[in-house]
Design a protein around this motif. Structure first.
Motif, mmCIF file in Angstrom:
data_model
loop_
_atom_site.group_PDB
_atom_site.id
_atom_site.type_symbol
_atom_site.label_atom_id
_atom_site.label_comp_id
_atom_site.label_asym_id
_atom_site.label_seq_id
_atom_site.Cartn_x
_atom_site.Cartn_y
_atom_site.Cartn_z
ATOM 1 N N THR A 100 0.827 -1.212 0.000
ATOM 2 C CA THR A 100 0.000 0.000 0.000
ATOM 3 C C THR A 100 0.855 1.253 0.000
ATOM 4 O OG1 THR A 100 -1.748 -1.142 1.234
ATOM 5 C CG2 THR A 100 -1.827 1.255 1.212
ATOM 6 N N VAL B 183 0.777 5.157 0.869
ATOM 7 C CA VAL B 183 0.011 6.145 1.629
ATOM 8 C C VAL B 183 0.434 7.550 1.217
ATOM 9 C CG1 VAL B 183 -0.643 6.955 3.925
ATOM 10 C CG2 VAL B 183 -0.120 4.539 3.568
ATOM 11 N N PHE C 271 -5.126 6.293 0.740
ATOM 12 C CA PHE C 271 -4.355 5.077 0.536
ATOM 13 C C PHE C 271 -4.500 4.622 -0.917
ATOM 14 C CE2 PHE C 271 -5.543 5.207 4.960
ATOM 15 C CZ PHE C 271 -4.427 4.756 5.644
#
Length: 203
Positions: A100, A102, A166
């Motif tokens: 992920t 961010v 995100f």
């Protein structure tokens, strides 16, 4: 001939869909969210699918989802606040965060209850996860900040304030889902083998 053409177009359509998903990114947007116990006071949570991180072609407001509202109820959250489940969530969350990106993260969490030991355990996990997010994404104070507070009270309560963005590639989501499914099947097969062996020993 017609059947072959139908089969060809079906395969072509599936191929195009898979290609689009492989090149897509899922963006999760938390816009000034404030949640107190089971009540969402303000803000928006959106799931947005973007092709090549540029063109948005799907958008879903989670706050309109009955499933999400039910999961956010305080009694449902308390049922899952066990050390075993929290440890499991920590591992799964780390796997998710590894793929992920961010963009920004502003979060404040206030926890209140009588089980201080369990709440302290929860805070350690939350702080660890948030620290990993900050370090992994090199978030400066301009784009990242978090705070977790703990208070003792006989009446359990939680408050969450969050504004974040995100990004995760859709192909990574599919990969994680497939891996979790594989692990679950391996565990189920292991349990079945154990039960068979256990049963034979007592025949």
């Amino acid at each position: 001939v017609k059947k072959m053409l139908v089969f060809f177009y079906v395969c072509l359509g599936l191929g195009i869909i898979l290609l689009i998903l492989a090149l897509s990114t899922l963006q999760i947007q938390f816009d000034n969210i404030k949640i107190v116990n089971n009540k969402i006071i303000e803000g928006k949570i959106k799931l947005v699918l973007k092709f090549l991180k540029i063109f948005s072609y799907f958008e879903l407001d989670l706050l309109e989802s009955k499933f999400f509202k039910n999961k956010m109820k305080l009694d449902n959250i308390q049922k899952n606040l066990t050390k075993e489940k929290m440890s499991k969530y920590k591992i799964e969350t780390k796997e998710f965060l590894n793929v992920t990106d961010v963009e920004e993260l502003y979060i404040k969490i206030d926890l209140q209850g009588e089980n201080i030991i369990l709440l302290s355990f929860v805070i350690v996990i939350l702080s660890t996860i948030l620290s990993v997010i900050m370090a992994k994404n090199n978030l400066s104070k301009e784009f990242g900040k978090y705070k977790v507070n703990l208070n003792y009270n006989l009446k359990p309560m939680y408050e969450l304030n969050i504004s974040s963005v995100f990004n995760i590639k859709f192909i990574h989501i599919i990969s994680i889902m497939c891996e979790n499914l594989r692990k679950r099947r391996v565990k189920e097969n292991a349990n079945k083998s154990y039960r068979r062996s256990y049963g034979h020993n007592y025949e």
